[in-house]
Design an enzyme around this catalytic site. Structure first.
Site, PDB file in Angstrom:
ATOM      1  N   ASP A   6       0.851  -1.187   0.000  1.00 59.51           N
ATOM      2  CA  ASP A   6       0.000   0.000   0.000  1.00 59.51           C
ATOM      3  C   ASP A   6       0.885   1.235   0.000  1.00 59.51           C
ATOM      4  O   ASP A   6       1.988   1.239   0.573  1.00 59.51           O
ATOM      5  CB  ASP A   6      -0.911   0.001   1.226  1.00 59.51           C
ATOM      6  CG  ASP A   6      -1.982  -1.085   1.157  1.00 59.51           C
ATOM      7  OD1 ASP A   6      -2.216  -1.610   0.054  1.00 59.51           O
ATOM      8  OD2 ASP A   6      -2.572  -1.404   2.210  1.00 59.51           O
TER       9      ASP A   6
ATOM     10  N   ASP B 161       0.546   4.032   1.502  1.00 59.90           N
ATOM     11  CA  ASP B 161       0.587   4.825   2.735  1.00 59.90           C
ATOM     12  C   ASP B 161       1.334   4.142   3.875  1.00 59.90           C
ATOM     13  O   ASP B 161       1.257   4.581   5.018  1.00 59.90           O
ATOM     14  CB  ASP B 161      -0.832   5.172   3.196  1.00 59.90           C
ATOM     15  CG  ASP B 161      -1.708   3.935   3.375  1.00 59.90           C
ATOM     16  OD1 ASP B 161      -1.199   2.810   3.203  1.00 59.90           O
ATOM     17  OD2 ASP B 161      -2.906   4.098   3.663  1.00 59.90           O
TER      18      ASP B 161
ATOM     19  N   TRP C 112     -13.420  -2.013   0.051  1.00 64.62           N
ATOM     20  CA  TRP C 112     -12.398  -2.214   1.081  1.00 64.62           C
ATOM     21  C   TRP C 112     -12.615  -3.533   1.831  1.00 64.62           C
ATOM     22  O   TRP C 112     -13.730  -3.877   2.226  1.00 64.62           O
ATOM     23  CB  TRP C 112     -12.460  -1.058   2.073  1.00 64.62           C
ATOM     24  CG  TRP C 112     -11.431  -1.169   3.164  1.00 64.62           C
ATOM     25  CD1 TRP C 112     -10.150  -0.726   3.145  1.00 64.62           C
ATOM     26  CD2 TRP C 112     -11.625  -1.788   4.433  1.00 64.62           C
ATOM     27  NE1 TRP C 112      -9.517  -1.029   4.319  1.00 64.62           N
ATOM     28  CE2 TRP C 112     -10.402  -1.682   5.133  1.00 64.62           C
ATOM     29  CE3 TRP C 112     -12.709  -2.428   5.041  1.00 64.62           C
ATOM     30  CZ2 TRP C 112     -10.233  -2.188   6.414  1.00 64.62           C
ATOM     31  CZ3 TRP C 112     -12.534  -2.934   6.321  1.00 64.62           C
ATOM     32  CH2 TRP C 112     -11.316  -2.814   7.003  1.00 64.62           C
TER      33      TRP C 112
ATOM     34  N   GLU D 254      -9.815  -9.039   0.778  1.00 63.89           N
ATOM     35  CA  GLU D 254      -8.918  -9.672  -0.198  1.00 63.89           C
ATOM     36  C   GLU D 254      -7.658 -10.228   0.455  1.00 63.89           C
ATOM     37  O   GLU D 254      -7.141 -11.285   0.055  1.00 63.89           O
ATOM     38  CB  GLU D 254      -8.562  -8.688  -1.316  1.00 63.89           C
ATOM     39  CG  GLU D 254      -7.483  -7.666  -1.015  1.00 63.89           C
ATOM     40  CD  GLU D 254      -7.959  -6.539  -0.109  1.00 63.89           C
ATOM     41  OE1 GLU D 254      -7.098  -5.804   0.418  1.00 63.89           O
ATOM     42  OE2 GLU D 254      -9.177  -6.395   0.082  1.00 63.89           O
ATOM     43  N   ASP D 255      -7.129  -9.556   1.498  1.00 61.35           N
ATOM     44  CA  ASP D 255      -5.914 -10.047   2.142  1.00 61.35           C
ATOM     45  C   ASP D 255      -6.192 -11.339   2.920  1.00 61.35           C
ATOM     46  O   ASP D 255      -5.335 -12.235   2.978  1.00 61.35           O
ATOM     47  CB  ASP D 255      -5.314  -8.976   3.060  1.00 61.35           C
ATOM     48  CG  ASP D 255      -6.350  -8.320   3.951  1.00 61.35           C
ATOM     49  OD1 ASP D 255      -7.540  -8.652   3.822  1.00 61.35           O
ATOM     50  OD2 ASP D 255      -5.976  -7.477   4.775  1.00 61.35           O
TER      51      ASP D 255
ATOM     52  N   MET E 240       1.804   4.518   9.214  1.00 62.64           N
ATOM     53  CA  MET E 240       0.819   4.777   8.171  1.00 62.64           C
ATOM     54  C   MET E 240       0.578   6.278   8.046  1.00 62.64           C
ATOM     55  O   MET E 240       0.471   6.987   9.056  1.00 62.64           O
ATOM     56  CB  MET E 240      -0.492   4.056   8.488  1.00 62.64           C
ATOM     57  CG  MET E 240      -1.615   4.379   7.515  1.00 62.64           C
ATOM     58  SD  MET E 240      -3.154   3.497   7.866  1.00 62.64           S
ATOM     59  CE  MET E 240      -2.751   1.903   7.170  1.00 62.64           C
TER      60      MET E 240
ATOM     61  N   HIS F 183      -5.076   9.454   6.759  1.00 62.07           N
ATOM     62  CA  HIS F 183      -5.913   9.988   5.688  1.00 62.07           C
ATOM     63  C   HIS F 183      -7.347   9.533   5.904  1.00 62.07           C
ATOM     64  O   HIS F 183      -7.622   8.577   6.647  1.00 62.07           O
ATOM     65  CB  HIS F 183      -5.417   9.494   4.320  1.00 62.07           C
ATOM     66  CG  HIS F 183      -5.430   7.997   4.189  1.00 62.07           C
ATOM     67  ND1 HIS F 183      -6.511   7.295   3.707  1.00 62.07           N
ATOM     68  CD2 HIS F 183      -4.500   7.059   4.506  1.00 62.07           C
ATOM     69  CE1 HIS F 183      -6.242   6.003   3.718  1.00 62.07           C
ATOM     70  NE2 HIS F 183      -5.026   5.829   4.202  1.00 62.07           N
TER      71      HIS F 183
ATOM     72  N   ARG G 247     -10.884   7.823   4.548  1.00 65.98           N
ATOM     73  CA  ARG G 247     -11.158   6.713   3.637  1.00 65.98           C
ATOM     74  C   ARG G 247     -11.513   7.256   2.255  1.00 65.98           C
ATOM     75  O   ARG G 247     -12.246   8.220   2.101  1.00 65.98           O
ATOM     76  CB  ARG G 247     -12.302   5.848   4.159  1.00 65.98           C
ATOM     77  CG  ARG G 247     -12.502   4.585   3.311  1.00 65.98           C
ATOM     78  CD  ARG G 247     -13.644   3.741   3.840  1.00 65.98           C
ATOM     79  NE  ARG G 247     -13.398   3.307   5.204  1.00 65.98           N
ATOM     80  CZ  ARG G 247     -12.609   2.281   5.534  1.00 65.98           C
ATOM     81  NH1 ARG G 247     -11.969   1.627   4.590  1.00 65.98           N
ATOM     82  NH2 ARG G 247     -12.450   1.956   6.794  1.00 65.98           N
TER      83      ARG G 247
END
Length: 382
Positions: free
Chosen positions: A226, A228, A288, A291-292, A318, A321, A323
């Site tokens: 990712d 971030d 969101w 998937e992981d 991180m 931010h 979403r």
């Protein structure tokens, strides 16, 4: 009695000084003969050159004697010249155009000596792409780098799923390029940009990155990150391992702890062989989450285990931010995770479809813009 002892003491001192002088004389003679022998060897080469010229009939009638000099330098093309008095003229002998073959580079060390360990990561200072480029002059077009002094075991493609995160990307490049160079990684950085404003699909973008990176180079290791997440320790080595690797095991947002045993999000890595064994990543996780966990299931269902660094090394910060729009939590994710065993053979890299719009190489990364479609309509309740 006192005078006698003083005389003997002076006599011993004189003998000691004399021995030191003799020792110094012997050392100087040894060094002198060593230099003399080298010069004698050089003169003998000159004489051989002179005799060779006479035997070949060259140099007659001019009064000059010609000697051969080899003025080649290491890693340069050898060139032979003739000395005539104080002038250098090219030799009439044919040049040897063959350059010496370079010595093979040694393998890169498993623990590179230039690593510094724990890093201070902050996002308060303003970051520009010009600054990032100035900090990394050895990175070549497309975000490629290869250590010049050793041979890495892996050729690594770093894949980042992306949309509307330009400011985060600057910080990521600012921190990761120096870390990867210190780690002696042969790598390229690929930003997989989802065009349009439809629902975001992280895992499908990672599949696209895998496919497109292989068109650019013969990678055998893939790191999926990712944009971030920044590692806080450069001993967290970004290459592949005997088992699929989960790098981001201790994020600040989770209190620097693994949130649950099966967590595989944030930053992960698989070799090409491992990736193909699990049929890549799922394409049907729109929005969101989920998937992981599906990827973790694929790994364990195929007889592999997740490897992780020490919790003190696998720490990440991180960039805070809000979403993203069109990346709301996927309400179907829990049902899909339970069916990984049934879906992983038909949903993955083997079923990937997308439209490649543009590939553009920037100084610090390669940008790949794609259209990946829309999520299927949700079934109507009732």
């Amino acid at each position: 009695m006192t005078r006698l002892m003083l005389g003997r003491t002076l006599e011993r001192i004189c003998k000691g000084v004399l021995l030191l002088c003799l020792l110094h004389f012997l050392i100087m003679m040894i060094l002198y003969f060593d230099v003399y022998s080298q010069r004698f060897d050089l003169f003998s080469r000159f004489n051989n050159g002179r005799n060779g010229s006479r035997n070949n009939g060259s140099g007659t009638g001019s009064g000059h004697h010609y000697y051969y000099y080899n003025l080649s330098r290491p890693n340069a093309t050898s060139a032979t010249y003739l000395a005539a008095g104080e002038q250098l003229v090219p030799s009439l002998q044919p040049e040897n155009n063959q350059t010496p073959s370079p010595k093979p580079l040694p393998p890169c060390p498993e623990n590179p000596p230039g690593l510094v360990g724990r890093l201070l990561i902050e996002f308060s200072s303003q970051m520009t792409m010009e600054r990032v480029q100035k900090e990394n002059p050895n990175v070549t077009e497309g975000g490629r780098y290869k250590p010049p002094d050793c041979r890495p075991r892996w050729k690594v493609a770093i894949i980042i799923p992306f949309r509307h995160r330009e400011n985060h990307l600057k910080y990521w490049l600012h921190y990761l390029h120096p870390i990867l160079r210190r780690q002696k990684i042969d790598y390229g950085i690929y930003i997989i940009n989802q065009l349009g404003e439809d629902t975001f699909n992280r895992a499908k973008l990672l599949n696209v990155g895998y496919t497109e990176a292989l068109k650019d180079a013969e990678y055998d290791c893939f790191i999926f990150s990712d944009v971030d997440l920044i590692p806080m320790d450069d001993r967290n080595l970004y290459h592949c391992y005997d088992q699929p690797r989960h790098f981001a095991i201790a994020m600040d947002k989770f209190g620097f702890r693994l949130p649950y045993a099966g967590y595989f999000g944030g930053v992960s890595g698989l070799s090409k062989k491992q990736f193909l064994k699990i049929n890549g990543f799922p394409n049907e996780y729109w929005g969101w989450g989920g998937e992981d966990d599906d990827i973790y299931n694929r790994i364990t269902l195929n007889g592999m285990k997740v490897s992780r660094p020490d919790v003190r090394i696998g720490r990440y910060r991180m960039i805070k931010h809000e979403r993203d729009k069109h990346n709301e939590p996927n309400p179907q994710r829990f049902n899909k995770i339970q069916n990984t065993k049934n879906t992983m053979k038909k949903d993955g890299i083997s079923s990937l479809t997308y439209k490649l719009v543009q590939v553009k190489k920037y100084p610090m990364y390669t940008n790949i813009s794609v259209e990946i479609g829309k999520p299927p309509p949700r079934p109507i309740k009732g």
